[in-house]
Design a protein around this motif. Sequence first.
Motif, short mmCIF file in Angstrom:
data_model
loop_
_atom_site.label_atom_id
_atom_site.label_comp_id
_atom_site.label_asym_id
_atom_site.label_seq_id
_atom_site.Cartn_x
_atom_site.Cartn_y
_atom_site.Cartn_z
N GLN A 305 1.34 14.78 -6.48
CA GLN A 305 0.27 14.13 -5.74
C GLN A 305 -0.77 13.52 -6.67
N ILE A 306 -1.09 14.23 -7.74
CA ILE A 306 -2.08 13.73 -8.69
C ILE A 306 -1.56 12.47 -9.39
N ILE A 307 -0.33 12.52 -9.85
CA ILE A 307 0.25 11.38 -10.57
C ILE A 307 0.36 10.16 -9.66
N CYS A 308 0.92 10.36 -8.47
CA CYS A 308 1.10 9.22 -7.56
C CYS A 308 -0.24 8.71 -7.04
N GLY A 309 -1.19 9.62 -6.82
CA GLY A 309 -2.51 9.18 -6.39
C GLY A 309 -3.18 8.34 -7.46
N PHE A 310 -3.01 8.72 -8.72
CA PHE A 310 -3.57 7.94 -9.82
C PHE A 310 -2.94 6.56 -9.87
N TYR A 311 -1.62 6.47 -9.64
CA TYR A 311 -0.95 5.17 -9.64
C TYR A 311 -1.46 4.29 -8.50
N CYS A 312 -1.58 4.87 -7.30
CA CYS A 312 -2.04 4.09 -6.14
C CYS A 312 -3.48 3.61 -6.33
N SER A 313 -4.28 4.38 -7.05
CA SER A 313 -5.69 4.02 -7.21
C SER A 313 -5.88 2.88 -8.21
N ASP A 314 -5.07 2.85 -9.28
CA ASP A 314 -5.38 1.96 -10.39
C ASP A 314 -4.27 1.00 -10.81
N GLY A 316 -0.82 0.12 -8.85
CA GLY A 316 0.09 -0.62 -8.00
C GLY A 316 -0.07 -0.27 -6.53
N PRO A 317 0.61 -1.00 -5.66
CA PRO A 317 0.51 -0.74 -4.22
C PRO A 317 1.19 0.56 -3.83
N TYR A 318 0.72 1.12 -2.74
CA TYR A 318 1.26 2.39 -2.28
C TYR A 318 2.72 2.30 -1.86
N THR A 319 3.18 1.12 -1.48
CA THR A 319 4.58 0.98 -1.08
C THR A 319 5.52 1.21 -2.25
N HIS A 320 5.07 0.97 -3.48
CA HIS A 320 5.89 1.29 -4.64
C HIS A 320 6.14 2.79 -4.71
N VAL A 321 5.09 3.59 -4.47
CA VAL A 321 5.22 5.04 -4.49
C VAL A 321 6.15 5.49 -3.36
N MET A 322 6.01 4.89 -2.18
CA MET A 322 6.88 5.25 -1.07
C MET A 322 8.35 5.07 -1.44
N LEU A 323 8.68 3.90 -1.96
CA LEU A 323 10.08 3.59 -2.27
C LEU A 323 10.58 4.45 -3.42
N PHE A 324 9.79 4.57 -4.47
CA PHE A 324 10.17 5.36 -5.64
C PHE A 324 10.40 6.82 -5.24
N SER A 325 9.47 7.39 -4.48
CA SER A 325 9.57 8.79 -4.08
C SER A 325 10.79 9.03 -3.19
N ALA A 326 11.01 8.16 -2.21
CA ALA A 326 12.10 8.37 -1.26
C ALA A 326 13.47 8.24 -1.94
N GLY A 358 6.60 15.45 -3.25
CA GLY A 358 5.21 15.82 -2.97
C GLY A 358 4.26 14.66 -3.20
N GLY A 359 4.58 13.79 -4.17
CA GLY A 359 3.73 12.65 -4.44
C GLY A 359 3.69 11.64 -3.31
N PHE A 360 4.61 11.73 -2.37
CA PHE A 360 4.66 10.77 -1.27
C PHE A 360 3.38 10.79 -0.45
N SER A 361 2.77 11.96 -0.28
CA SER A 361 1.57 12.05 0.56
C SER A 361 0.37 11.35 -0.06
N ALA A 362 0.46 10.97 -1.34
CA ALA A 362 -0.65 10.24 -1.96
C ALA A 362 -0.84 8.86 -1.35
N ILE A 363 0.15 8.37 -0.58
CA ILE A 363 0.04 7.02 -0.01
C ILE A 363 -0.82 7.00 1.25
N TRP A 364 -1.14 8.16 1.81
CA TRP A 364 -1.88 8.17 3.08
C TRP A 364 -3.23 7.47 2.97
N THR A 365 -3.99 7.82 1.94
CA THR A 365 -5.34 7.27 1.81
C THR A 365 -5.34 5.75 1.64
#
Length: 481
Positions: A305-314, A316-326, A358-365
């Motif tokens: 969650q920390i790693i993916c949240g950091f990526y979403c914040s600074d 890339g788009p959250y959809t990258h995390v969604m696809l990567f995580s899934a 677990g990092g998938f939930s970082a996309i919610w915000t």
Amino acid sequence: MSSANSSTSSFKLSNFSKDSDISGHESVHKEETSDLAPVDGGAQAWTFVLCSFLLESFVWGLPFSYGVFQQWYLSNPPFDGTSEANINAIGTVGLGILYMEGIFLAFVFQRFPQWLRPMMVGGLVVCVFSLLISSFATKVWHLVVLQGVVYGTASGCLYMPAIFWLPEWFDARRSFASAFIFSGGGLGGTTFPLAANYLLERVGFRWTIRINALIVAIFGGVAIIGVKPRLPIPPVSSRKTTPAADLSFLKSPVFISVGITIFLQGLAYFPVAIYIPTYTVALGHSSLSGALVLAVFNMATVVGQIICGFYCSDYGPYTHVMLFSAILSCVMAYALWGFAHSLALVFVFVVMFGMISGGFSAIWTPAAAEVHASQPWPPFAFFGAWKGLAAIFGPNIAAVLHRDRINGSSAAHSGAGQGGWGGYGFTAIIIFVGSMMAAAAAGSVISSFLRVHKTRTESTAGKGKSRRHARLSLFEYSDEV
């Protein structure tokens, strides 16, 4: 909402923006006055953070440790003869309610902020007594009602006010304060499984539950002393009417697609979180090994969650995390879990799968803020509801697919062997987890496409509006001339 996890997919509403004011008060938290505690620092602010950390630890730690209790219930009287689906409901119903009740509480607390403090005290009392009474249970449905419905509802009432008050205490340093508070879910998810396994082996489930009730009473009582609002609650007579929440986002294709994808991902995530201790024991290892595996899994989800949240914040788009995580979670389920016939490989699987899924939930915000920038907390709460539904349905589907309980056979006769794929009664569950992650990957692709389409449409409309405004300005200028 750990988780989650949790979560930790908890309802981490305070991360949206520094201008959001989800408590229903006026945005006076940005103003320093002599009669109010300072913002972003000071003894009271950090006491609030520490006490909120304690709440996060045990509120989410107990549900995240349920896999250890389930393994014990399945193997020991008086519940060992009960259907696995019914035993599943003890933990999943409570976790689902904890995720879903944020929708209701958000609206109630915004409209009636004077209820928050009494709700916390009442929630703590109900949590303690529901655990104490459940220690005398003789039927599974007793535990479903007391530990599932009652404890799940009360723990949300105890925990949620801390999330609503956080924007009052922190502005510039809100991200740091939020990260510290929500790391409590990782601590609880790591320590509670180990403590529960130790107690279950030595004093049985009844005294384990009573000791848990004592822990909740002590630490909860200490926590609610420091978890309090910074701003005085205005009298009802002088309070401005709370504006109605804008629910137009419910028609947004991006919101619908992301919500469905969260549900699909949760269907795959929770069976692993619940069944990984049982799988470890099915391999022939001790219950302590199962508890260790679950503890490592919960800690790995926090890191993800920390790693993916950091990526979403600074970055890339959250959809990258969604696809990567899934996609990677799907690969981990099929490749790693399918061949994890040794304890070492099980640990490798839970570390990799826990971090990635677990990092998938970082996309919610970021998704909620993009879907509805002016009021991001309603879509965030609905995302939590989607995951809450998955927390209920996913493990129960896994219970139907678990072959050992269906056939009544031992793990030794239901495994594929060291050289095979799957087995030990979990082949169908592994296929289900991998398939749901594949479906979540497809949902991520659709969400990405809809997001790009929405951005392009808004950009085109903005350019058209600018051209119309330019023409209008020209005509106005000509008229003046």
